[in-house]
Design an enzyme around this catalytic site. Sequence first.
Site, mmCIF file in Angstrom:
data_model
loop_
_atom_site.group_PDB
_atom_site.id
_atom_site.type_symbol
_atom_site.label_atom_id
_atom_site.label_comp_id
_atom_site.label_asym_id
_atom_site.label_seq_id
_atom_site.Cartn_x
_atom_site.Cartn_y
_atom_site.Cartn_z
ATOM 1 N N HIS A 206 0.811 -1.220 0.000
ATOM 2 C CA HIS A 206 0.000 0.000 0.000
ATOM 3 C C HIS A 206 0.843 1.268 0.000
ATOM 4 C CE1 HIS A 206 0.646 -0.425 4.392
ATOM 5 N NE2 HIS A 206 0.524 0.884 4.410
ATOM 6 N N LYS A 210 0.498 5.540 -2.163
ATOM 7 C CA LYS A 210 0.475 6.863 -1.537
ATOM 8 C C LYS A 210 0.924 7.931 -2.531
ATOM 9 C CE LYS A 210 1.179 5.155 3.176
ATOM 10 N NZ LYS A 210 -0.114 5.630 3.689
ATOM 11 N N GLU A 244 6.669 5.016 13.731
ATOM 12 C CA GLU A 244 5.305 4.873 14.233
ATOM 13 C C GLU A 244 5.302 5.159 15.732
ATOM 14 O OE1 GLU A 244 3.084 1.377 12.283
ATOM 15 O OE2 GLU A 244 5.167 0.716 12.335
ATOM 16 N N ASP A 263 8.358 -6.791 8.360
ATOM 17 C CA ASP A 263 7.101 -6.062 8.255
ATOM 18 C C ASP A 263 7.236 -4.761 7.469
ATOM 19 O OD1 ASP A 263 4.299 -5.893 8.975
ATOM 20 O OD2 ASP A 263 4.844 -4.257 10.327
ATOM 21 N N HIS A 268 8.152 -2.269 2.273
ATOM 22 C CA HIS A 268 7.878 -0.836 2.148
ATOM 23 C C HIS A 268 9.136 -0.022 1.851
ATOM 24 C CE1 HIS A 268 3.931 -1.748 3.369
ATOM 25 N NE2 HIS A 268 4.043 -1.592 4.665
ATOM 26 N N LYS A 368 8.731 1.102 16.095
ATOM 27 C CA LYS A 368 7.479 1.354 16.787
ATOM 28 C C LYS A 368 7.767 2.087 18.094
ATOM 29 C CE LYS A 368 4.558 -2.268 14.883
ATOM 30 N NZ LYS A 368 3.619 -1.266 14.315
#
Length: 517
Positions: A206, A210, A244, A263, A268, A368
Amino acid sequence: MTSAPAGMGHPATAFDLGARLSRTPAPAAVVIFGASGDLTHRKLMPALYSLALQQLLPPEMTVVGVSQTAWDDDQFREEMRQAVATHGPTHMLDADIWEAFARRLHYVPATFDDPAAYEQLRNTLTTLHQGGENPGNRLFYLATAPEFFALIAERLGAAGLADEQADTFSRIVIEKPFGEDLGSARTLNQRVGSVFGERQTYRIDHYLGKETVQNLLVLRFGNAIFEPIWNRRYVDHVQITVAEDLGVETRGGYYDQSGALRDIVQNHIFQVLSLVAMEPPARFDSRSVHDEKVKVLRAIPEIAAEHAHDAAVRGQYRAGFIGGQPVPGYREERGVAPDSNTETFVAMRLTVDNWRWAGTPFYLRTGKRMPRRATEVAIQFKPAPHLPFAQTAVESTEPNLLILRIQPDEGASLRFSAKVPGPQVDIRNVSMDFQYGSSFLKPSAEAYERLLLDALLGDSTLFARWDEVERGWEIVDELLQRWGTTAIAASNYAAGTWGPTEADALIRRDGREWRRL
């Protein structure tokens, strides 16, 4: 003025209509496996409804949900209405338009390993086809746990649902992660590939949907001022950050089997890096863009196990504070093992060993429970070779910096030096800013809107091709194996900080610093 069909949208100008028709796919059935799951509620159904609202879907389009939850069509429609109302923009849910859209929603309760379920699905699609609701085109979206990807593909093949006719298509969209290491990715690709050809397979990331990521190509190749200096002679280094402020939330069980390297980095960040570093494609089509991205990934040396300490740093957050509120450490999160060896932070130093980028380091970091949520690419240019300003305080003058903000506040910023008004030459750093919202007076489309539409149109430019995925795993495979057999320095950064001190040491070895966001 041309009016929209009743109940399906708002009036559009003739110009808007022409642009819309050029991006309207052929009628098809969108089959969502995992229709009762979080991804369908938060992203997929709001995206499909938004496309219908913009009149970018033909009225014959149907959506068939498949999951183990014991719903019927009406229950599925009500559940999806609440999903759109909760997760879509507040202005989206219009009663009349939703009613027209909801009539196209159908549901098949099924377990993914039951062959009879696929016969039932085939019968449902045949009935819809005979009723004139679609011409036989099918888009299968796997919004399920990764362990079901190959199984579902094989079951679809056994039921004859992967077959294409001369005038119809059958495509499969697979969410990340595509495998958990190099070996499992190759096995998954072989199993899916035995049913769906590469042309039919859409591996979704995804991030590529963007606006700012797509704008990288326009910024580089649509403006003559950037490309001549987009190379090792003028660029000192590149930093790509995906930060994040959230923890693992409800995904502890999944994340503890994955970690930040799998991840975020392998998919990404590598996708963004390849767009930053790629050569100009001959044309903006799927094959040309993918070919150039793969060349970049092949130019990145694989991280050998014996060099892992020099090339990468991992970390795991402990308890701390986010926004002034206390938050638990990773090992206290629900679904996480109390002795977990999973990394929640990764920092890496990579090089792209080709003519354009030789000697230019690329620094990557993701984590994170960072102080803030921010995803950006920072292109740090080299300092001016000589500052001919005698007896002027120029120590605070910094090199030019181009920042591409992917999320939030999508846009770009260019830092350069300017003279402060006054009788003496006083130099300060200033920024020239561009923001999507203020420049175009319209919100950016959700990534899933663009990617779902592209999949229906058969445009795979913004999806990952198999050789890209494979090369990404090759780069980090030895590192993954090494980290899997050595203990992590547990809780080596506090929640609300920018990661472990080892990450600072990684970049300081080259005389550089992480950008303060």
